[in-house]
Write a protein that holds these residues in place. Structure first.
Motif, PDB file in Angstrom:
ATOM      1  N   ASN A 162       0.283  -1.159   0.161  1.00 33.99           N
ATOM      2  CA  ASN A 162      -0.054  -0.109  -0.134  1.00 33.99           C
ATOM      3  C   ASN A 162       1.074   1.225   0.253  1.00 33.99           C
ATOM      4  OD1 ASN A 162      -2.532  -1.171  -0.373  1.00 33.99           O
ATOM      5  ND2 ASN A 162      -2.726  -1.710   2.396  1.00 33.99           N
ATOM      6  N   MET A 163       1.514   1.289   0.562  1.00 30.72           N
ATOM      7  CA  MET A 163       3.296   2.213   0.866  1.00 30.72           C
ATOM      8  C   MET A 163       3.480   2.569  -0.609  1.00 30.72           C
ATOM      9  SD  MET A 163       5.890   3.237   3.432  1.00 30.72           S
ATOM     10  CE  MET A 163       4.955   2.428   4.463  1.00 30.72           C
ATOM     11  N   LYS A 164       4.330   1.594  -1.343  1.00 29.70           N
ATOM     12  CA  LYS A 164       5.317   1.066  -1.586  1.00 29.70           C
ATOM     13  C   LYS A 164       4.686   1.290  -3.666  1.00 29.70           C
ATOM     14  CE  LYS A 164       9.418   1.718   1.362  1.00 29.70           C
ATOM     15  NZ  LYS A 164      10.109   0.911   1.384  1.00 29.70           N
ATOM     16  N   ALA A 215       0.620   2.730  -5.586  1.00 32.55           N
ATOM     17  CA  ALA A 215       0.731   4.024  -6.866  1.00 32.55           C
ATOM     18  C   ALA A 215       0.461   3.955  -7.919  1.00 32.55           C
ATOM     19  CB  ALA A 215       1.446   5.634  -6.446  1.00 32.55           C
ATOM     20  N   ASN A 275      12.789   1.321  -9.337  1.00 38.89           N
ATOM     21  CA  ASN A 275      12.914   0.663  -8.252  1.00 38.89           C
ATOM     22  C   ASN A 275      12.836   1.254  -6.357  1.00 38.89           C
ATOM     23  OD1 ASN A 275      14.686  -0.461  -5.979  1.00 38.89           O
ATOM     24  ND2 ASN A 275      16.558  -1.243  -7.481  1.00 38.89           N
ATOM     25  N   GLN A 276      11.972   0.584  -6.062  1.00 38.94           N
ATOM     26  CA  GLN A 276      11.070   1.229  -4.550  1.00 38.94           C
ATOM     27  C   GLN A 276      12.838   1.018  -3.135  1.00 38.94           C
ATOM     28  OE1 GLN A 276       9.654   3.373  -5.079  1.00 38.94           O
ATOM     29  NE2 GLN A 276       7.982   3.320  -4.033  1.00 38.94           N
ATOM     30  N   THR A 277      13.396   0.525  -3.804  1.00 40.39           N
ATOM     31  CA  THR A 277      14.409   0.173  -2.615  1.00 40.39           C
ATOM     32  C   THR A 277      14.095  -0.633  -1.408  1.00 40.39           C
ATOM     33  OG1 THR A 277      15.714   2.398  -3.096  1.00 40.39           O
ATOM     34  CG2 THR A 277      16.618   1.304  -1.285  1.00 40.39           C
ATOM     35  N   MET A 321      17.558   9.073  -0.029  1.00 43.62           N
ATOM     36  CA  MET A 321      16.674   9.490  -0.267  1.00 43.62           C
ATOM     37  C   MET A 321      16.376   9.724   1.420  1.00 43.62           C
ATOM     38  SD  MET A 321      14.996   5.515  -1.705  1.00 43.62           S
ATOM     39  CE  MET A 321      16.498   4.781  -2.062  1.00 43.62           C
ATOM     40  N   LEU A 377      10.618   6.317   3.200  1.00 44.26           N
ATOM     41  CA  LEU A 377       8.933   6.641   3.266  1.00 44.26           C
ATOM     42  C   LEU A 377       8.604   6.273   4.698  1.00 44.26           C
ATOM     43  CD1 LEU A 377       6.737   8.050   2.020  1.00 44.26           C
ATOM     44  CD2 LEU A 377       6.095   6.349   0.433  1.00 44.26           C
ATOM     45  N   LYS A 404       1.591   7.576   3.417  1.00 46.39           N
ATOM     46  CA  LYS A 404       2.284   6.504   3.303  1.00 46.39           C
ATOM     47  C   LYS A 404       1.180   5.270   2.663  1.00 46.39           C
ATOM     48  CE  LYS A 404       5.107   8.072   7.124  1.00 46.39           C
ATOM     49  NZ  LYS A 404       4.861   6.895   8.338  1.00 46.39           N
ATOM     50  N   GLY A 405       1.454   6.295   0.619  1.00 45.83           N
ATOM     51  CA  GLY A 405       1.085   5.606  -0.172  1.00 45.83           C
ATOM     52  C   GLY A 405       0.109   6.042  -0.343  1.00 45.83           C
ATOM     53  N   GLU A 406      -0.715   5.694  -1.411  1.00 43.83           N
ATOM     54  CA  GLU A 406      -1.974   6.621  -2.322  1.00 43.83           C
ATOM     55  C   GLU A 406      -3.250   6.325  -1.981  1.00 43.83           C
ATOM     56  OE1 GLU A 406      -0.807   7.003  -6.305  1.00 43.83           O
ATOM     57  OE2 GLU A 406      -3.773   6.776  -6.909  1.00 43.83           O
ATOM     58  N   ILE A 423       4.251  10.735  -7.680  1.00 45.43           N
ATOM     59  CA  ILE A 423       5.348   9.077  -7.849  1.00 45.43           C
ATOM     60  C   ILE A 423       5.337   8.909  -9.659  1.00 45.43           C
ATOM     61  CG2 ILE A 423       3.329   6.990  -8.768  1.00 45.43           C
ATOM     62  CD1 ILE A 423       5.408   5.252  -6.811  1.00 45.43           C
ATOM     63  N   ARG A 424       5.923   8.684  -9.954  1.00 49.01           N
ATOM     64  CA  ARG A 424       6.285   8.923 -11.584  1.00 49.01           C
ATOM     65  C   ARG A 424       4.983   7.767 -12.218  1.00 49.01           C
ATOM     66  NH1 ARG A 424      11.977   6.753 -11.910  1.00 49.01           N
ATOM     67  NH2 ARG A 424      11.169   5.807 -10.408  1.00 49.01           N
ATOM     68  N   HIS A 430       2.838  10.861 -12.055  1.00 51.16           N
ATOM     69  CA  HIS A 430       0.798  11.297 -11.673  1.00 51.16           C
ATOM     70  C   HIS A 430       0.622  11.795 -10.255  1.00 51.16           C
ATOM     71  CE1 HIS A 430       0.193   6.883 -10.417  1.00 51.16           C
ATOM     72  NE2 HIS A 430      -0.863   7.560  -9.354  1.00 51.16           N
ATOM     73  N   LEU A 446       6.757   9.434  -3.130  1.00 51.90           N
ATOM     74  CA  LEU A 446       6.508   8.160  -2.371  1.00 51.90           C
ATOM     75  C   LEU A 446       7.263   7.684  -3.237  1.00 51.90           C
ATOM     76  CD1 LEU A 446       2.685   7.215  -3.077  1.00 51.90           C
ATOM     77  CD2 LEU A 446       3.729   8.320  -1.052  1.00 51.90           C
ATOM     78  N   GLU A 447       8.438   7.961  -3.970  1.00 53.61           N
ATOM     79  CA  GLU A 447       9.617   7.110  -4.943  1.00 53.61           C
ATOM     80  C   GLU A 447      10.984   7.159  -3.673  1.00 53.61           C
ATOM     81  OE1 GLU A 447      10.518   7.187  -7.619  1.00 53.61           O
ATOM     82  OE2 GLU A 447       8.576   8.471  -8.774  1.00 53.61           O
ATOM     83  N   GLN A 448      11.604   5.502  -3.434  1.00 54.31           N
ATOM     84  CA  GLN A 448      12.135   5.029  -3.017  1.00 54.31           C
ATOM     85  C   GLN A 448      13.520   4.942  -3.433  1.00 54.31           C
ATOM     86  OE1 GLN A 448      11.327   4.811   0.667  1.00 54.31           O
ATOM     87  NE2 GLN A 448      11.206   6.456  -0.154  1.00 54.31           N
ATOM     88  N   ASP A 449      13.480   5.927  -4.679  1.00 51.14           N
ATOM     89  CA  ASP A 449      14.653   5.700  -5.277  1.00 51.14           C
ATOM     90  C   ASP A 449      15.588   7.046  -5.272  1.00 51.14           C
ATOM     91  OD1 ASP A 449      16.749   4.100  -6.804  1.00 51.14           O
ATOM     92  OD2 ASP A 449      15.377   4.179  -9.115  1.00 51.14           O
ATOM     93  N   LEU A 454       6.919  10.420 -18.857  1.00 49.54           N
ATOM     94  CA  LEU A 454       5.256  10.780 -19.291  1.00 49.54           C
ATOM     95  C   LEU A 454       5.383  12.268 -17.895  1.00 49.54           C
ATOM     96  CD1 LEU A 454       3.231   7.919 -18.984  1.00 49.54           C
ATOM     97  CD2 LEU A 454       3.985  10.022 -21.219  1.00 49.54           C
ATOM     98  N   THR A 459      -8.918  10.363  -8.657  1.00 48.38           N
ATOM     99  CA  THR A 459      -7.356  10.883  -9.497  1.00 48.38           C
ATOM    100  C   THR A 459      -7.705   9.239 -10.873  1.00 48.38           C
ATOM    101  OG1 THR A 459      -5.839  10.723  -8.148  1.00 48.38           O
ATOM    102  CG2 THR A 459      -5.286   9.810  -9.893  1.00 48.38           C
TER     103      THR A 459
END
Ligand SMILES: [Cu+2]
Lengths: 169, 659
Positions: free
Chosen positions: A83-85, A88, A143-145, B517, B520, B530-532, B551-552, B554, B576-579, B627, B650
């Protein structure tokens, strides 16, 4: 015909690499670059992957067998991370930014899914199935690590979502 | 088919050319021939490779700090410190704007002069870098794992915080001496009562406890102008040396009136003694108002106003301060790597005076005092001087050291750098610089262990050095090779604002400690999502809070309705990206502040007060993906009092807000 045309070019490229590495070595400079894989290539498998790589993906995880029973606690942890990562971009039953994952384990092996989570960059570069999806979705899966344990937990959660896990009404 | 052979021939030629280049490279690298004068080769950092040093240049009146690589001179980053920075929303976003609060309210600008790396055992350790704000006296701490300003402390009873933030060998304290003496405490008095009412302060700030920077104590000193400082090290550890000028105590036309005395003073302060006096109750507390701002655990800047400060009078703490007479309006004061020599740059002097720490201690023990000023003994010049460097150029200002027995001093008026021996005190080499050099910097050059390979001249005047750009020119820096007997000019490079001073450190010390980074799962911002699934919009009277994710490629939500003219809209955007290296931006039409740049895992908030009815777009400002141009959304603004329901979504139908 194409094969024939390409081969001499490859030979030249190889020569170029050899000259380059010889030159560098003579200087006592950097390590020579690794040469391109020698394996034969085909349009379906341009990267020359092994059968195991084709089935299980490229990355830290090789073929794995899962317990028959789903570990509900682990799946719950996986759901939270998902749900977190991931949510989306992924839904279970419909296309969103990425493909629906409600039936991904009918399409892919568990190890493949693990590698897609843990090593998406390389998967998207080299694996024909991942490349095909990229061409369709146009967004590279980021990559969400994740740690290995997080990915494993998500895999368990995905198992609960598969058609086989919820008996058809 | 036809172009195949052509392609092959091209490749063949490429191979030959490459071979030739490589052979050539062999001939040059490693051979002695190149060492003579191929400056380009020495500063060339090939594509994809890293520089050897991080150089931190003060941004002067831009209020920023810039980070360059050495030897290439490439600009790597601008770190906003005392200034608002629209590039990333620093000082505009709700999470950061408190950093710029002072006892004078919001002050989004300053004049930043001296970057100072934290030290362990007298060697830069790469944990933090500090920098001063001159105009509204402040010091800031920048974390070198994030390259972000983490903490800012205002200095009370100070004006023109120039002599700052020089640090002690184990980062116990950094100091802040006031350039302008002022009434302490401030009061409404005539300016010509200067001699009677104006005082200087030398502040010692606790530096080694992140989030708890504080003025440990201030020493009240005569009303001179205090200019620069440096800590003792090795045998002189425990002492801090401050230059002063205007011992004439002039309050007008200082140009003439403060240049009367033959000598001014370096104030030598025994800070361990000060600690004893404070602990023993010799200090008093005084009401004061000054700000302390720092990030809390949620990475939100907290602002507090402190209300008192500890003040120590030299007359209440014997053996605390001594004056070292020093010709003539001294500017810099620099302590050599061994800790024995205290070098002053007397900007109007014809020699560089070098004081001996050992002699200073002897003179104190034998009470070789010339006189006593405000309870502060003035030591005899002859009793403490180790030597005078003759012929140092006109207008000597600052000195740094190479760790190999040499000192390098800038001469402002004659635009040159002179190299001299710490053994003979004789000039051994000199090199012109372009033009009017102020500070100079050798990586670690004010520490116990300099990396004595390069020197950077920080010049005040540029003139013809680069392509002209109208009346305002970037200041010039010059990189000089000091690895041999003769100094050699390698590179000119432009800098941002006024690069007043700089410090540098071997890249290895910090490059592997970089935060890539934010996690999150560890984001403690109360408005984080913590998430969409957690994205939503809530109304609370006239305040609307948008809990948004990126997040890529949107935003969620990307359609919002039910906002009304007169509302204050808070966009709380969580990435929300983790990179690594995937920030997203957020900008909305008509925003009166800035955009946001949100790092992976972080939450940043922008306030928007719509004043017109309509439908307004927002979009991502940081080119994030193929995009990226699709990464956008709309906010509908209805008239005040309209009954359009608050709703958001969305990619589907809108959800009506629950409250
Ligand atoms: Cu974006």
């Amino acid at each position: 015909m194409t094969e024939v045309a390409i081969m001499p070019t490859r030979a030249l490229l190889l020569a170029l690499l050899l000259i380059a590495s010889a030159g560098l070595a003579a200087c006592g400079g950097a390590e020579p670059e690794a040469a391109a894989p020698a394996a034969a290539t085909s349009p379906d498998n341009p990267g020359g992957l092994t059968d195991a790589q084709l089935e299980h993906g490229i990355g830290p995880v090789s073929a794995m067998t899962l317990e028959a029973e789903i570990d509900a606690a682990l799946a719950a942890q996986g759901e939270a991370v998902f749900n977190m990562k991931c949510a989306a971009c992924h839904k279970m039953d419909q296309r969103y930014v990425g493909p629906p994952l409600g039936d991904v384990l009918t399409r892919r092996s568990p190890a493949y899914v693990m590698n897609m989570m843990l090593n998406p960059e390389e998967m998207l570069q080299k694996h024909p199935a991942a490349r095909e999806l990229l061409a369709q979705y146009m967004t590279p899966m980021p990559n969400q690590t994740l740690t290995h344990d997080e990915a494993r937990a998500i895999l368990e959660f995905l198992r609960t979502q598969q058609p086989a896990a919820t008996p058809a009404p | 088919m036809l172009n195949r052979p052509v392609f092959r021939i091209t490749l063949g030629i490429a191979a030959l050319v490459l071979a030739a280049v490589l052979v050539n490279a062999c001939r040059t690298t490693g051979s002695a021939g190149l060492a003579d004068g191929d400056a380009a080769q020495r500063v060339y950092v090939p594509p994809g490779q890293h520089d050897e040093f991080y150089a931190f240049m003060s941004g002067g009146f831009s209020g920023n700090l810039t980070v360059h690589g050495l030897p290439s001179g490439r600009l790597l980053k601008t770190v906003p410190v005392f200034s608002q920075f629209p590039e990333n929303g620093w000082g505009y976003s709700e999470e950061t704007k408190n950093m710029l609060m002072t006892s004078h309210g919001f002050v989004p600008w300053d004049d930043a002069h001296h970057p100072e790396l934290s030290m362990t055992d007298g060697v830069p350790d790469g944990r933090w870098i500090f920098i001063n704000g001159n105009n509204t006296p402040r010091v800031a701490r920048i974390d070198l794992t994030t390259f972000e300003t983490d903490e800012i402390l205002e200095i009370p009873n100070s004006a023109g915080n120039h002599g700052s933030p020089f640090i002690t060998p184990n980062s116990e304290y950094l100091v802040a001496s006031t350039r302008f003496s002022v009434p302490v405490p401030q009061q409404d008095v005539s300016i010509d009562s200067y001699k009677q009412n104006f005082k200087g302060t030398l502040s010692f700030i606790r530096a080694d406890r992140p989030g708890e920077m504080d003025v440990a104590f201030q020493i009240l000193v005569p009303g001179y102008n205090y200019d620069l400082a440096h800590a003792g090290k090795g045998p002189s550890d425990g002492w801090m040396f401050f230059t002063s000028y205007n011992s004439e105590e002039a309050n007008t036309l200082l140009e003439i009136n403060a240049s009367q005395n033959d000598k001014d003073f370096i104030a030598a302060v025994n800070w361990r003694r000060a600690e004893e006096c404070v602990a023993g109750g010799a200090a008093r507390t005084m009401p004061a108002r000054y700000a302390h701002n720092h990030f809390d655990e949620a990475h939100i800047a907290r602002h507090e106003l402190k209300t008192e400060v500890t003040v120590l009078e030299p007359s209440d703490c014997p053996n605390l301060v001594y004056f070292l007479p020093t010709p003539k309006s001294p500017h810099g004061v620099d302590v050599d790597p061994t800790g024995e020599y205290i070098v002053a740059g007397g900007k109007l002097a014809t020699v560089i005076p070098v004081h001996s720490f050992r002699k200073m201690i002897d003179a104190i023990e034998n009470e070789r005092f010339e006189t006593v000023v405000d309870g502060i003994p003035v030591l005899q010049y002859e009793a403490i001087i180790a030597g005078e460097v003759e012929n140092p150029g006109l207008g000597p200002l600052h000195t740094e050291f190479d760790g190999n027995g040499y000192a390098y001093t800038t001469a402002f008026i004659s635009s040159e750098i002179v190299k001299w021996s710490l053994e003979t005190f004789e000039v051994v080499d000199r090199i012109p610089v372009y033009y009017s050099v102020g500070h100079l910097m050798i990586p670690g050059g004010d520490s116990r262990r300099p990396w004595g390979k390069y020197l950077v001249a920080l010049n005040k005047i540029t003139k013809d050095r680069y392509l002209p750009t109208g009346p305002e020119l970037a200041h010039a820096a010059q990189l000089i090779d000091i690895s041999g007997d003769k100094m050699r000019l390698l590179l000119d490079f432009p800098t941002m604002g006024e690069p007043h001073y700089a410090q540098a450190i071997a890249a290895d010390v910090i490059k592997d400690r970089q935060v890539k980074m934010y996690q999150l799962s560890e984001n403690k911002n109360p408005y984080a999502v913590k998430g969409e699934g957690e994205t939503r919009v809530e109304r609370n009277g006239n305040e609307v809070h948008v809990y948004m994710s990126t997040i890529r490629s949107h935003f969620a939500p990307d359609n919002i309705e039910g906002i009304k003219v007169g509302d204050t809209v808070y966009f709380h955007v969580t990435n929300l990206e983790q990179d690594w290296d995937v920030p997203h931006g957020f900008a909305v039409l008509g925003a009166n502040n800035a955009e946001l740049l949100i790092m992976p895992g972080q939450t940043r908030t922008l306030v928007w007060k719509p004043e017109r009815v309509g439908v307004f777009p927002f979009y991502c400002t940081d080119f994030c993906s193929a995009l990226h141009q699709e990464m956008q959304g709309y906010v509908r603004v209805s008239p005040a009092g309209s009954d359009v329901p608050l709703a958001y979504g969305t990619g589907g139908t809108l959800t009506t807000a629950s409250r």
